[in-house]
Write a protein that holds these residues in place. Structure first.
Motif, PDB file in Angstrom:
ATOM      1  N   GLU A  55       1.010  -1.064   0.165  1.00 31.80           N
ATOM      2  CA  GLU A  55       0.074  -0.165  -0.001  1.00 31.80           C
ATOM      3  C   GLU A  55       0.846   1.752   0.084  1.00 31.80           C
ATOM      4  O   GLU A  55       1.250   1.843  -0.256  1.00 31.80           O
ATOM      5  CB  GLU A  55      -0.661   0.257   1.235  1.00 31.80           C
ATOM      6  CG  GLU A  55      -1.873   1.107   1.744  1.00 31.80           C
ATOM      7  CD  GLU A  55      -2.734   0.940  -0.065  1.00 31.80           C
ATOM      8  OE1 GLU A  55      -3.692   1.775  -0.003  1.00 31.80           O
ATOM      9  OE2 GLU A  55      -2.911  -0.319  -0.596  1.00 31.80           O
ATOM     10  N   LYS A  56       1.717   1.106   0.826  1.00 28.16           N
ATOM     11  CA  LYS A  56       2.874   2.836   0.831  1.00 28.16           C
ATOM     12  C   LYS A  56       3.399   2.951  -0.060  1.00 28.16           C
ATOM     13  O   LYS A  56       3.289   3.652  -1.008  1.00 28.16           O
ATOM     14  CB  LYS A  56       3.634   2.689   1.683  1.00 28.16           C
ATOM     15  CG  LYS A  56       4.797   3.588   2.402  1.00 28.16           C
ATOM     16  CD  LYS A  56       5.747   3.297   3.058  1.00 28.16           C
ATOM     17  CE  LYS A  56       6.226   4.146   3.882  1.00 28.16           C
ATOM     18  NZ  LYS A  56       7.504   3.847   4.883  1.00 28.16           N
ATOM     19  N   LYS A  78       0.960   3.980  -3.259  1.00 29.44           N
ATOM     20  CA  LYS A  78      -0.010   5.716  -3.268  1.00 29.44           C
ATOM     21  C   LYS A  78       1.386   7.011  -3.235  1.00 29.44           C
ATOM     22  O   LYS A  78       1.559   7.379  -3.800  1.00 29.44           O
ATOM     23  CB  LYS A  78      -0.024   5.890  -1.469  1.00 29.44           C
ATOM     24  CG  LYS A  78      -1.263   5.536  -0.795  1.00 29.44           C
ATOM     25  CD  LYS A  78      -1.839   5.309   0.268  1.00 29.44           C
ATOM     26  CE  LYS A  78      -2.731   5.020   0.529  1.00 29.44           C
ATOM     27  NZ  LYS A  78      -2.972   5.433   2.266  1.00 29.44           N
ATOM     28  N   GLU A 102       1.220   6.633  -7.071  1.00 28.90           N
ATOM     29  CA  GLU A 102       0.624   7.421  -7.602  1.00 28.90           C
ATOM     30  C   GLU A 102       0.424   9.077  -7.037  1.00 28.90           C
ATOM     31  O   GLU A 102       0.720   9.628  -8.796  1.00 28.90           O
ATOM     32  CB  GLU A 102      -0.673   6.471  -7.286  1.00 28.90           C
ATOM     33  CG  GLU A 102      -1.052   5.612  -7.358  1.00 28.90           C
ATOM     34  CD  GLU A 102      -2.352   4.847  -6.695  1.00 28.90           C
ATOM     35  OE1 GLU A 102      -3.269   5.500  -5.614  1.00 28.90           O
ATOM     36  OE2 GLU A 102      -2.848   3.825  -7.007  1.00 28.90           O
ATOM     37  N   LYS A 103       1.162   9.146  -6.080  1.00 25.01           N
ATOM     38  CA  LYS A 103       1.891  10.318  -5.577  1.00 25.01           C
ATOM     39  C   LYS A 103       2.964  11.080  -7.137  1.00 25.01           C
ATOM     40  O   LYS A 103       2.892  11.936  -7.572  1.00 25.01           O
ATOM     41  CB  LYS A 103       1.653  10.329  -4.515  1.00 25.01           C
ATOM     42  CG  LYS A 103       2.689  12.058  -4.488  1.00 25.01           C
ATOM     43  CD  LYS A 103       2.824  12.095  -2.890  1.00 25.01           C
ATOM     44  CE  LYS A 103       3.242  13.398  -2.355  1.00 25.01           C
ATOM     45  NZ  LYS A 103       3.448  13.836  -0.847  1.00 25.01           N
TER      46      LYS A 103
END
Length: 173
Positions: free
Chosen positions: A149-150, A153, A156-157
């Motif tokens: 998950e980290k 994200k 995506e950022k």
């Protein structure tokens, strides 16, 4: 003064090929005098095969280097190119390495026949280079593995940040 660099390279290549030929001749003469002259009692058919092998290992790379070092001329006889730069790496460096390894093997095989195993360096290095080439074509990423998950994200950022339009601040006058 036109083509001064080509003339200089032509002369450098001619000197280089003469030195290389002298090295090959000296190694062959030393081998023939010592191995055939002084140590003839231990000279067997295997040594004849080795002499033929080293002769081929001299001739083939030397011919390639000689062809690379030849200058090119225009139809009017003007020098266009002084030939390949013999100091560069790549295939030219590999051909030089084959000649130098052959010199080492030929001279040191006078002392011991075990030095013939040094020739295994050439196909070993070729295999190493081919492995690097093949490894470059294989995919490095693992497609079947899910990212956590980290990292998702963060990726995506970074994608959002890269897709934003960039504005330049300027002063209004």
């Amino acid at each position: 003064m036109a083509n001064q660099g080509a003339k200089k390279r032509k002369e450098e290549n001619a000197r280089h090929m003469q030195r290389l030929l002298l090295l090959v001749i000296v190694c062959n003469v030393v081998y023939a005098v010592l191995r055939l002259g002084l140590f003839f009692s231990s000279f067997t058919w295997k040594h004849w095969v080795g002499l033929i092998l080293t002769s081929l290992a001299y001739v083939i790379p030397y011919q390639q280097l000689d062809a690379m070092s030849k200058p090119s001329y225009s139809d009017s006889g003007e020098l266009i190119d002084g030939g390949f730069d013999m100091t560069t790496g790549g295939i030219c460096g590999y051909l030089h390495d084959v000649i130098y390894i052959t010199c080492f093997v030929q001279i040191s095989s006078i002392i011991s026949d075990k030095f013939w195993y040094t020739y295994l360096v050439i196909p070993g290095f070729a295999a190493y280079q081919l492995f690097g080439l093949v490894k470059g074509f294989l995919s490095h990423g693992q497609e079947g593995v899910e990212e956590d998950e980290k990292s998702r994200k963060k990726r995506e950022k970074m994608e959002r940040k890269a897709s934003r339009p960039k504005f330049v601040k300027s002063r209004a006058r």
